[in-house]
Write a protein that holds these residues in place. Structure first.
Motif, short mmCIF file in Angstrom:
data_model
loop_
_atom_site.label_atom_id
_atom_site.label_comp_id
_atom_site.label_asym_id
_atom_site.label_seq_id
_atom_site.Cartn_x
_atom_site.Cartn_y
_atom_site.Cartn_z
N LYS A 126 0.82 -1.22 0.00
CA LYS A 126 0.00 0.00 0.00
C LYS A 126 0.84 1.26 0.00
O LYS A 126 0.51 2.25 -0.64
CB LYS A 126 -0.93 0.00 1.22
N HIS A 127 1.93 1.26 0.76
CA HIS A 127 2.73 2.46 0.93
C HIS A 127 4.00 2.45 0.06
O HIS A 127 4.89 3.27 0.25
CB HIS A 127 3.11 2.62 2.40
N LEU A 128 4.05 1.50 -0.87
CA LEU A 128 5.19 1.42 -1.78
C LEU A 128 4.85 2.07 -3.11
O LEU A 128 3.68 2.35 -3.39
CB LEU A 128 5.59 -0.05 -1.99
N PRO A 129 5.84 2.35 -3.97
CA PRO A 129 5.54 2.95 -5.28
C PRO A 129 4.50 2.15 -6.06
O PRO A 129 4.42 0.91 -5.93
CB PRO A 129 6.90 2.93 -5.99
N ALA A 130 3.74 2.84 -6.90
CA ALA A 130 2.64 2.21 -7.65
C ALA A 130 3.11 1.04 -8.51
O ALA A 130 2.40 0.05 -8.67
CB ALA A 130 1.94 3.25 -8.51
N ILE A 131 4.33 1.15 -9.06
CA ILE A 131 4.84 0.09 -9.94
C ILE A 131 4.96 -1.24 -9.20
O ILE A 131 4.76 -2.30 -9.77
CB ILE A 131 6.21 0.50 -10.55
N ILE A 132 5.27 -1.19 -7.88
CA ILE A 132 5.38 -2.41 -7.10
C ILE A 132 4.02 -3.09 -6.98
O ILE A 132 3.90 -4.32 -7.10
CB ILE A 132 5.95 -2.12 -5.69
N GLY A 133 2.99 -2.29 -6.75
CA GLY A 133 1.64 -2.84 -6.64
C GLY A 133 1.18 -3.55 -7.89
O GLY A 133 0.39 -4.50 -7.83
N ARG A 134 1.70 -3.12 -9.03
CA ARG A 134 1.31 -3.75 -10.30
C ARG A 134 1.83 -5.19 -10.42
O ARG A 134 1.35 -5.96 -11.25
CB ARG A 134 1.82 -2.92 -11.48
N PRO A 172 4.16 -5.50 -19.35
CA PRO A 172 3.07 -4.51 -19.46
C PRO A 172 2.99 -3.52 -18.30
O PRO A 172 2.73 -2.33 -18.55
CB PRO A 172 1.81 -5.39 -19.55
N PRO A 173 3.20 -3.93 -17.01
CA PRO A 173 3.13 -2.94 -15.93
C PRO A 173 4.12 -1.79 -16.10
O PRO A 173 3.80 -0.64 -15.78
CB PRO A 173 3.46 -3.77 -14.68
N VAL A 174 5.32 -2.09 -16.60
CA VAL A 174 6.32 -1.03 -16.80
C VAL A 174 5.83 -0.04 -17.86
O VAL A 174 5.90 1.18 -17.69
CB VAL A 174 7.67 -1.64 -17.24
#
Length: 322
Positions: A170-178, A244-246
């Motif tokens: 939740k509190h990590l960069p958006a790219i990690i959540g992907r 794709p997430p990148v």
């Protein structure tokens, strides 16, 4: 008049050399071709007739070698190699690209809310359960209770992993959540495939000599087969869920998707599909379909059984499944 095709072509084996990665890749590009899904029932039955007649020593008049190999690959794409039964349409390897591009694209698009994570992990594991059952090794039946246990366990494992990682990121960069969906899929493959093929781990899978003569059943061969399939499936998902997430993250930063939000899901699905077109056959090709292992690595009782029949035999072969 064209000469008759000789009856000596070995269509029990793939057309290309399976001892090389290139040969296996060519083979699986044919087997996983999504266009095979569009073939009619009559075409599949005609391919089955050609293959079975040829194996029995009957060569239809006018049959060419290319036509024979085409029939063999149509047959392989739709019929189970051990049982000979027609496989479920969505469970065939030729359905991997269209089905996975849709499911994976949606998993990568709708990952922000808990209901979306639950729904798409359930859809993905339901599809995986069908694929794992359809492409199991051996000809032993699996009971409804075993199917149910495997399905519930794998789906629960995937959902718990996805939700757990989602809360941690939740509190990590958006790219990690992907990348949460990929971690969940990898974990689920490690659960789903062994559970869907648990009967093989209990009673073993058929092992044969080089000529296909059945020598017995081995659980050691089953463990190796399932391990190879798990590795292949995770590798198959990796490019489609990592690349794709990148790209999507870059597009979001440039406000492209804010201007055209309706392109989010189609773009994800398209990118995933492009990756899967190559990843599916190439990762299937990581290991030979007809895998092998030394007799000395089988269970002692199976070794004794085999060496009683052939004391000189050093290697056995088995269908690892897909």
């Amino acid at each position: 008049m064209a000469p008759s095709l000789p009856a000596t072509i070995n269509i029990r084996e793939p057309r290309w050399d399976q001892s090389t990665f290139q040969g296996r890749a060519k083979h699986f590009f044919m087997v996983t071709d999504p266009r095979n899904l569009l073939l009619s029932g009559a075409t599949l039955e005609e391919a089955r007739r050609v293959v079975e007649d040829y194996r029995a020593g009957t060569v239809p008049p006018g049959l060419t070698e290319d036509q024979l190999w085409r029939a063999k690959y149509i047959y392989d794409s739709a019929f189970h190699p051990d049982t000979g039964e027609k496989m479920l349409l969505v469970g065939r390897m030729s359905a991997q690209v269209p089905m996975n591009m849709t499911i994976t694209g949606c998993m990568l698009t709708f990952y922000r809310t808990t209901p979306a994570v639950l729904f798409w992990q359930w859809v993905n594991q339901s599809f995986n359960a069908v694929v794992n059952y359809t492409n199991r090794s051996g000809d032993a039946p699996i009971t409804p209770s075993q199917l149910g246990t495997a399905y519930v366990s794998a789906t629960t494992g995937a959902v718990v992993t996805a939700l757990g990682l989602k809360s941690l990121t939740k509190h990590l960069p958006a790219i990690i959540g992907r990348y949460v969906p990929f971690a969940a899929v990898a974990a689920a493959n490690c659960i789903n495939i062994p559970l869907m093929r648990q009967r093989e781990l209990k009673v073993g899978i058929p092992v044969t000599d080089e000529n296909g003569n059945r020598l017995g059943e081995s659980t050691a061969a089953a463990k190796k087969a399932i391990f190879q399939v798990v590795v292949s499936r995770i590798g198959m998902a990796a490019p489609a869920m990592a690349i794709p997430p990148v790209i999507m993250n870059m597009l979001e930063k440039r406000a492209f998707l804010k201007r055209y939000p309706y392109l989010n899901a189609p773009l994800q699905v398209g990118l995933v599909g492009f990756c899967l077109v190559f990843a599916t056959p190439l990762c299937c090709a990581l290991f030979p379909q007809k895998s092998s292992m030394p007799v000395s690595r089988l269970e002692p009782e199976v070794q004794a059984q085999i060496w009683k029949k052939d004391p000189q035999l050093e290697t056995v072969y088995f269908n690892k499944g897909l």
